[in-house]
Scaffold this motif. Structure first.
Motif, short mmCIF file in Angstrom:
data_model
loop_
_atom_site.label_atom_id
_atom_site.label_comp_id
_atom_site.label_asym_id
_atom_site.label_seq_id
_atom_site.Cartn_x
_atom_site.Cartn_y
_atom_site.Cartn_z
N TYR A 1 0.84 -1.19 0.00
CA TYR A 1 0.00 0.00 0.00
C TYR A 1 0.88 1.24 0.00
O TYR A 1 1.92 1.28 0.67
N GLY A 2 0.46 2.25 -0.73
CA GLY A 2 1.18 3.51 -0.76
C GLY A 2 0.32 4.59 -1.37
O GLY A 2 -0.86 4.38 -1.66
N HIS A 3 0.91 5.76 -1.56
CA HIS A 3 0.15 6.85 -2.17
C HIS A 3 1.08 7.77 -2.96
O HIS A 3 2.27 7.88 -2.68
N PHE A 4 0.51 8.39 -3.97
CA PHE A 4 1.18 9.40 -4.79
C PHE A 4 0.59 10.77 -4.47
O PHE A 4 -0.58 10.88 -4.08
N ALA A 5 1.35 11.82 -4.73
CA ALA A 5 0.75 13.14 -4.83
C ALA A 5 -0.17 13.11 -6.05
O ALA A 5 0.18 12.53 -7.09
N LYS A 6 -1.35 13.71 -5.94
CA LYS A 6 -2.29 13.69 -7.06
C LYS A 6 -1.66 14.36 -8.29
O LYS A 6 -2.01 14.03 -9.43
N ALA A 7 -0.73 15.28 -8.07
CA ALA A 7 -0.07 15.97 -9.18
C ALA A 7 0.93 15.08 -9.91
O ALA A 7 1.37 15.41 -11.02
N ASN A 8 1.29 13.95 -9.31
CA ASN A 8 2.22 13.00 -9.94
C ASN A 8 1.42 12.13 -10.91
O ASN A 8 0.58 11.33 -10.48
N PRO A 9 1.67 12.24 -12.22
CA PRO A 9 0.83 11.51 -13.18
C PRO A 9 1.02 10.00 -13.18
O PRO A 9 0.27 9.28 -13.84
N GLN A 10 1.99 9.49 -12.43
CA GLN A 10 2.25 8.05 -12.49
C GLN A 10 1.07 7.22 -12.00
O GLN A 10 0.86 6.10 -12.46
N TRP A 11 0.27 7.76 -11.09
CA TRP A 11 -0.87 6.98 -10.58
C TRP A 11 -1.84 6.64 -11.70
O TRP A 11 -2.55 5.62 -11.62
N LYS A 12 -1.86 7.46 -12.76
CA LYS A 12 -2.77 7.19 -13.87
C LYS A 12 -2.36 5.92 -14.62
O LYS A 12 -3.21 5.20 -15.14
N ALA A 13 -1.05 5.63 -14.65
CA ALA A 13 -0.59 4.39 -15.28
C ALA A 13 -1.12 3.19 -14.52
O ALA A 13 -1.54 2.19 -15.12
N LEU A 14 -1.13 3.28 -13.18
CA LEU A 14 -1.69 2.19 -12.38
C LEU A 14 -3.18 2.06 -12.62
O LEU A 14 -3.72 0.96 -12.74
N GLN A 15 -3.86 3.19 -12.69
CA GLN A 15 -5.29 3.18 -12.92
C GLN A 15 -5.64 2.55 -14.27
O GLN A 15 -6.68 1.90 -14.42
N GLU A 16 -4.75 2.72 -15.25
CA GLU A 16 -4.96 2.16 -16.58
C GLU A 16 -4.57 0.69 -16.68
O GLU A 16 -4.69 0.08 -17.74
N GLY A 17 -4.08 0.11 -15.57
CA GLY A 17 -3.75 -1.31 -15.55
C GLY A 17 -2.32 -1.67 -15.84
O GLY A 17 -2.00 -2.85 -16.03
N ALA A 18 -1.43 -0.68 -15.86
CA ALA A 18 -0.02 -0.98 -16.12
C ALA A 18 0.57 -1.83 -15.00
O ALA A 18 0.28 -1.61 -13.82
N GLU A 19 1.38 -2.81 -15.39
CA GLU A 19 2.08 -3.60 -14.37
C GLU A 19 3.13 -2.73 -13.69
O GLU A 19 3.77 -1.89 -14.33
N ALA A 20 3.28 -2.91 -12.41
CA ALA A 20 4.27 -2.16 -11.64
C ALA A 20 5.40 -3.08 -11.19
O ALA A 20 5.18 -4.24 -10.86
N LEU A 21 6.59 -2.54 -11.20
CA LEU A 21 7.77 -3.18 -10.62
C LEU A 21 8.17 -2.33 -9.42
O LEU A 21 8.41 -1.12 -9.56
N VAL A 22 8.23 -2.95 -8.24
CA VAL A 22 8.64 -2.23 -7.04
C VAL A 22 9.98 -2.79 -6.59
O VAL A 22 10.12 -3.99 -6.36
N ILE A 23 10.97 -1.90 -6.49
CA ILE A 23 12.34 -2.31 -6.17
C ILE A 23 12.66 -1.95 -4.72
O ILE A 23 12.54 -0.79 -4.32
N PHE A 24 13.05 -2.96 -3.96
CA PHE A 24 13.48 -2.78 -2.58
C PHE A 24 14.98 -3.04 -2.54
O PHE A 24 15.42 -4.20 -2.57
N ALA A 25 15.76 -1.99 -2.52
CA ALA A 25 17.22 -2.12 -2.53
C ALA A 25 17.73 -2.19 -1.09
O ALA A 25 17.45 -1.30 -0.28
N GLY A 26 18.46 -3.25 -0.79
CA GLY A 26 19.02 -3.41 0.55
C GLY A 26 20.45 -2.91 0.61
O GLY A 26 20.86 -2.04 -0.17
N ALA A 27 21.21 -3.46 1.53
CA ALA A 27 22.60 -3.05 1.70
C ALA A 27 23.41 -3.40 0.45
O ALA A 27 23.11 -4.38 -0.24
#
Length: 207
Positions: free
Chosen positions: A55-81
């Motif tokens: 779960y997370g959130h974008f600023a509404k001014a950040n257009p990237q949330w629209k890609a999620l709304q349109e069904g785009a697959e997301a890659l989330v990167i968790f970089a460790g040490a």
């Protein structure tokens, strides 16, 4: 993510631990606007779905949330040490000299498609949970309730939330497993002696 079998993290609990340890993740999408990326603090609910839900959130001014709304697959990167590994750390350098620099690191990649939401009650629950997570341990933790209600209501109107059920998880732990025991010990000692906090963190993982 290119992951030789000897470096792969297969255990779901270990993958989740690494995700929880990464305070700021990178969410990448490819939609009509092309590649987009945002650095976001995320909340992991490991019990939701076979691999957990983010779960997370974008600023509404950040257009990237629209890609999620349109069904785009997301890659989330968790970089460790991560840390640079000098050939000088290897005892085998003195034996044959056939060594080159490399990089040791830990990373987890999560994939999925997200549901976007703007419901104020749901957003309030999300930002409250995120705040509580990162305020834990402070002498006087701040809570969302400390701010005026009308102010928070206005802030909630300026963000867009998302829930991302994780459909696929990949983890990589590259800690010199392909080297000899002597070389692994040399890397561990070399990183532990470094003044760099990232190198010391890697040395701790190698124990």
């Amino acid at each position: 993510m290119y992951t030789p079998s000897g470096f792969a993290i297969k255990d779901l609990d270990e993958l989740h631990r690494q995700m929880l340890d990464t305070r700021l993740a990178m969410l990448v999408t490819h939609g009509e606007q092309g590649l987009q990326a945002s650095h976001l603090p995320l909340l992991l609910r490991p019990e939701q779905g076979p691999n957990g839900t983010l779960y997370g959130h974008f600023a509404k001014a950040n257009p990237q949330w629209k890609a999620l709304q349109e069904g785009a697959e997301a890659l989330v990167i968790f970089a460790g040490a991560d840390a640079y590994v000098s050939p000088g750390f290897y005892p085998s350098k003195a034996e044959h000299g056939k060594v080159v620099p490399t990089w040791n690191y830990v990373a987890v990649h999560a994939y999925g498609t997200a549901e976007v939401f703007t419901d104020a009650e749901r957003l309030l629950e999300l930002v409250s949970a995120l705040t509580d997570r990162h305020e834990t341990g402070r002498a006087q933790p701040w809570t969302v309730a400390d701010a005026p209600t009308d102010y928070i209501d206005g802030m909630l109107k300026a963000i867009v939330g998302f829930a991302l059920p994780i459909q696929r998880l990949e983890g990589k732990r590259k800690l010199s497993q392909n080297r000899s025991a002597a070389d692994i010990a040399g890397v561990r000692e070399g990183l532990a002696a470094s003044p760099d906090a990232h190198a010391q963190a890697l040395a701790h993982l190698m124990r």
